[in-house]
Scaffold this motif. Structure first.
Motif, PDB file in Angstrom:
ATOM      1  N   LEU A 137       1.111  -3.620   4.198  1.00  0.00           N
ATOM      2  CA  LEU A 137       2.210  -2.657   4.160  1.00  0.00           C
ATOM      3  C   LEU A 137       1.671  -1.235   4.190  1.00  0.00           C
ATOM      4  O   LEU A 137       2.220  -0.368   4.886  1.00  0.00           O
ATOM      5  CB  LEU A 137       3.057  -2.888   2.913  1.00  0.00           C
ATOM      6  CG  LEU A 137       4.218  -1.910   2.686  1.00  0.00           C
ATOM      7  CD1 LEU A 137       5.134  -1.843   3.897  1.00  0.00           C
ATOM      8  CD2 LEU A 137       5.003  -2.314   1.432  1.00  0.00           C
ATOM      9  N   GLN A 138       0.584  -0.989   3.471  1.00  0.00           N
ATOM     10  CA  GLN A 138      -0.028   0.338   3.505  1.00  0.00           C
ATOM     11  C   GLN A 138      -0.537   0.662   4.908  1.00  0.00           C
ATOM     12  O   GLN A 138      -0.354   1.780   5.408  1.00  0.00           O
ATOM     13  CB  GLN A 138      -1.182   0.399   2.505  1.00  0.00           C
ATOM     14  CG  GLN A 138      -1.798   1.790   2.381  1.00  0.00           C
ATOM     15  CD  GLN A 138      -0.861   2.785   1.714  1.00  0.00           C
ATOM     16  OE1 GLN A 138      -0.473   2.610   0.571  1.00  0.00           O
ATOM     17  NE2 GLN A 138      -0.488   3.833   2.450  1.00  0.00           N
ATOM     18  N   SER A 139      -1.145  -0.314   5.564  1.00  0.00           N
ATOM     19  CA  SER A 139      -1.622  -0.101   6.932  1.00  0.00           C
ATOM     20  C   SER A 139      -0.462   0.175   7.879  1.00  0.00           C
ATOM     21  O   SER A 139      -0.576   1.000   8.794  1.00  0.00           O
ATOM     22  CB  SER A 139      -2.402  -1.331   7.417  1.00  0.00           C
ATOM     23  OG  SER A 139      -3.598  -1.498   6.690  1.00  0.00           O
ATOM     24  N   ALA A 140       0.649  -0.518   7.664  1.00  0.00           N
ATOM     25  CA  ALA A 140       1.825  -0.285   8.503  1.00  0.00           C
ATOM     26  C   ALA A 140       2.324   1.145   8.349  1.00  0.00           C
ATOM     27  O   ALA A 140       2.654   1.820   9.337  1.00  0.00           O
ATOM     28  CB  ALA A 140       2.930  -1.278   8.139  1.00  0.00           C
ATOM     29  N   ILE A 141       2.358   1.622   7.122  1.00  0.00           N
ATOM     30  CA  ILE A 141       2.798   3.006   6.867  1.00  0.00           C
ATOM     31  C   ILE A 141       1.820   3.997   7.486  1.00  0.00           C
ATOM     32  O   ILE A 141       2.216   4.952   8.177  1.00  0.00           O
ATOM     33  CB  ILE A 141       2.924   3.245   5.351  1.00  0.00           C
ATOM     34  CG1 ILE A 141       4.038   2.377   4.765  1.00  0.00           C
ATOM     35  CG2 ILE A 141       3.183   4.724   5.054  1.00  0.00           C
ATOM     36  CD1 ILE A 141       4.086   2.365   3.252  1.00  0.00           C
ATOM     37  N   ASP A 142       0.533   3.768   7.271  1.00  0.00           N
ATOM     38  CA  ASP A 142      -0.480   4.713   7.727  1.00  0.00           C
ATOM     39  C   ASP A 142      -0.586   4.771   9.249  1.00  0.00           C
ATOM     40  O   ASP A 142      -0.950   5.824   9.804  1.00  0.00           O
ATOM     41  CB  ASP A 142      -1.850   4.335   7.141  1.00  0.00           C
ATOM     42  CG  ASP A 142      -1.906   4.500   5.630  1.00  0.00           C
ATOM     43  OD1 ASP A 142      -1.021   5.193   5.084  1.00  0.00           O
ATOM     44  OD2 ASP A 142      -2.825   3.933   5.009  1.00  0.00           O
ATOM     45  N   VAL A 161       3.936  -3.694  -6.349  1.00  0.00           N
ATOM     46  CA  VAL A 161       3.248  -3.256  -5.144  1.00  0.00           C
ATOM     47  C   VAL A 161       2.845  -1.801  -5.311  1.00  0.00           C
ATOM     48  O   VAL A 161       3.681  -0.943  -5.615  1.00  0.00           O
ATOM     49  CB  VAL A 161       4.142  -3.418  -3.900  1.00  0.00           C
ATOM     50  CG1 VAL A 161       3.462  -2.830  -2.675  1.00  0.00           C
ATOM     51  CG2 VAL A 161       4.467  -4.887  -3.671  1.00  0.00           C
ATOM     52  N   SER A 162       1.564  -1.516  -5.117  1.00  0.00           N
ATOM     53  CA  SER A 162       1.050  -0.158  -5.241  1.00  0.00           C
ATOM     54  C   SER A 162       0.782   0.411  -3.851  1.00  0.00           C
ATOM     55  O   SER A 162       0.077  -0.195  -3.039  1.00  0.00           O
ATOM     56  CB  SER A 162      -0.248  -0.160  -6.063  1.00  0.00           C
ATOM     57  OG  SER A 162      -0.786   1.144  -6.147  1.00  0.00           O
ATOM     58  N   LEU A 163       1.372   1.576  -3.578  1.00  0.00           N
ATOM     59  CA  LEU A 163       1.209   2.227  -2.278  1.00  0.00           C
ATOM     60  C   LEU A 163       0.774   3.677  -2.471  1.00  0.00           C
ATOM     61  O   LEU A 163       1.095   4.302  -3.476  1.00  0.00           O
ATOM     62  CB  LEU A 163       2.525   2.202  -1.494  1.00  0.00           C
ATOM     63  CG  LEU A 163       3.100   0.840  -1.112  1.00  0.00           C
ATOM     64  CD1 LEU A 163       4.479   1.012  -0.506  1.00  0.00           C
ATOM     65  CD2 LEU A 163       2.176   0.121  -0.125  1.00  0.00           C
ATOM     66  N   LYS A 164       0.055   4.199  -1.477  1.00  0.00           N
ATOM     67  CA  LYS A 164      -0.345   5.599  -1.469  1.00  0.00           C
ATOM     68  C   LYS A 164       0.694   6.382  -0.668  1.00  0.00           C
ATOM     69  O   LYS A 164       0.733   6.319   0.560  1.00  0.00           O
ATOM     70  CB  LYS A 164      -1.734   5.741  -0.855  1.00  0.00           C
ATOM     71  CG  LYS A 164      -2.838   5.040  -1.641  1.00  0.00           C
ATOM     72  CD  LYS A 164      -4.186   5.191  -0.942  1.00  0.00           C
ATOM     73  CE  LYS A 164      -5.285   4.470  -1.720  1.00  0.00           C
ATOM     74  NZ  LYS A 164      -6.605   4.578  -1.034  1.00  0.00           N
ATOM     75  N   LEU A 165       1.524   7.113  -1.384  1.00  0.00           N
ATOM     76  CA  LEU A 165       2.593   7.882  -0.745  1.00  0.00           C
ATOM     77  C   LEU A 165       2.421   9.358  -1.096  1.00  0.00           C
ATOM     78  O   LEU A 165       3.332  10.007  -1.611  1.00  0.00           O
ATOM     79  CB  LEU A 165       3.962   7.361  -1.194  1.00  0.00           C
ATOM     80  CG  LEU A 165       4.228   5.874  -0.940  1.00  0.00           C
ATOM     81  CD1 LEU A 165       5.597   5.481  -1.491  1.00  0.00           C
ATOM     82  CD2 LEU A 165       4.129   5.544   0.543  1.00  0.00           C
ATOM     83  N   GLY A 166       1.253   9.896  -0.766  1.00  0.00           N
ATOM     84  CA  GLY A 166       0.909  11.269  -1.100  1.00  0.00           C
ATOM     85  C   GLY A 166       1.466  12.280  -0.124  1.00  0.00           C
ATOM     86  O   GLY A 166       2.482  12.056   0.537  1.00  0.00           O
ATOM     87  N   ILE A 167       0.753  13.391   0.002  1.00  0.00           N
ATOM     88  CA  ILE A 167       1.252  14.527   0.770  1.00  0.00           C
ATOM     89  C   ILE A 167       1.435  14.198   2.245  1.00  0.00           C
ATOM     90  O   ILE A 167       2.407  14.637   2.873  1.00  0.00           O
ATOM     91  CB  ILE A 167       0.306  15.754   0.599  1.00  0.00           C
ATOM     92  CG1 ILE A 167       0.930  17.000   1.214  1.00  0.00           C
ATOM     93  CG2 ILE A 167      -1.066  15.466   1.177  1.00  0.00           C
ATOM     94  CD1 ILE A 167       2.204  17.455   0.527  1.00  0.00           C
TER      95      ILE A 167
END
Length: 235
Positions: A137-142, A161-167
């Protein structure tokens, strides 16, 4: 009369079932029983494709090539624009298992890659995540372009679920949308009904022939061992 006809019903796995007549769907001519059992999975894949709103020429990524992922790949491949440059209308799929990547190629994927190749293959206008893995899911977002959309078809249950949703994500105007097959999405209720989607699903079943994805058949009595084999990655 339905006696003697091949019929489908949403029922638990069993050798026999007692159901209401209204819940039975007669399987259309030309569809074998081993394909008909995939009807719910094909409807789920079709629902995901509808939620993704793929436009002609868009680059699409699909993360996860289990059964639902392979069926989404097939559906999107059937309607994709086959541009001569190979830069438009592509369906790129990602999984960690070689057998699944090989099956994805058979189902019509433009390219079947390892997740580590996602950034190089992208960016994508839309990414569909059906892996059940938060890293995917993180790869899909990135790997989705700014302003693009991410469709989450996975069921994570009670798992955090932990995701990186930074700047970078905050500025990207990307959309994350869930997909669930039980009901017609609100924005489509004026156009689609469950009955209409069932009709299209049966046509998709006939065209895709999902039984070709079967690797082994097991009786109901062997179901426990079959599920254990799946859980341990042996199937």
């Amino acid at each position: 009369l339905i006696l003697g006809k091949l019929a489908f019903s949403f029922s638990p796995h069993s050798s026999h079932a007692i159901v209401n007549r209204e819940s039975i769907q007669i399987v259309p001519d030309g569809i074998e029983a081993h394909d008909a059992v995939f009807m719910p999975s094909v409807e789920t894949a079709l629902s995901i494709a509808h939620d993704a709103h793929i436009r002609v020429g868009e680059k699409v990524a699909i993360f996860g090539q289990g059964l639902i992922g392979l069926l989404v790949t097939s559906i999107l491949s059937l309607q994709r624009f086959a541009g001569t440059s190979g830069k438009h209308g592509t369906v790129s799929v990602f999984d960690t298992l070689p057998d699944r990547l090989a099956a994805a190629s058979v189902m019509g994927a433009s390219e079947a890659l390892l997740p580590s190749e996602a950034n190089e293959a992208g960016p994508f206008d839309a990414a569909i995540e059906i892996s059940g893995n938060a890293r995917a899911l993180q790869s899909a977002i990135d790997s989705t372009v700014s302003g693009g959309r991410v469709i989450v078809g996975s069921w994570y249950g009670n798992t955090d679920v932990s995701l990186k949703l930074g700047i970078d994500f905050h500025r990207s105007h990307k959309t994350i949308k869930t997909s669930q097959v039980s009901e017609i999405p609100a924005e489509l209720t004026g156009l689609w009904t469950k009955e209409r989607r069932f009709g299209l699903t049966w046509e998709m079943v006939k065209q895709i022939r999902p039984s070709r994805l079967i690797t082994r058949r097991a009786s109901l009595e062997q179901a426990q061992k079959a599920y254990e084999a799946l859980d341990k990655g042996r199937e």
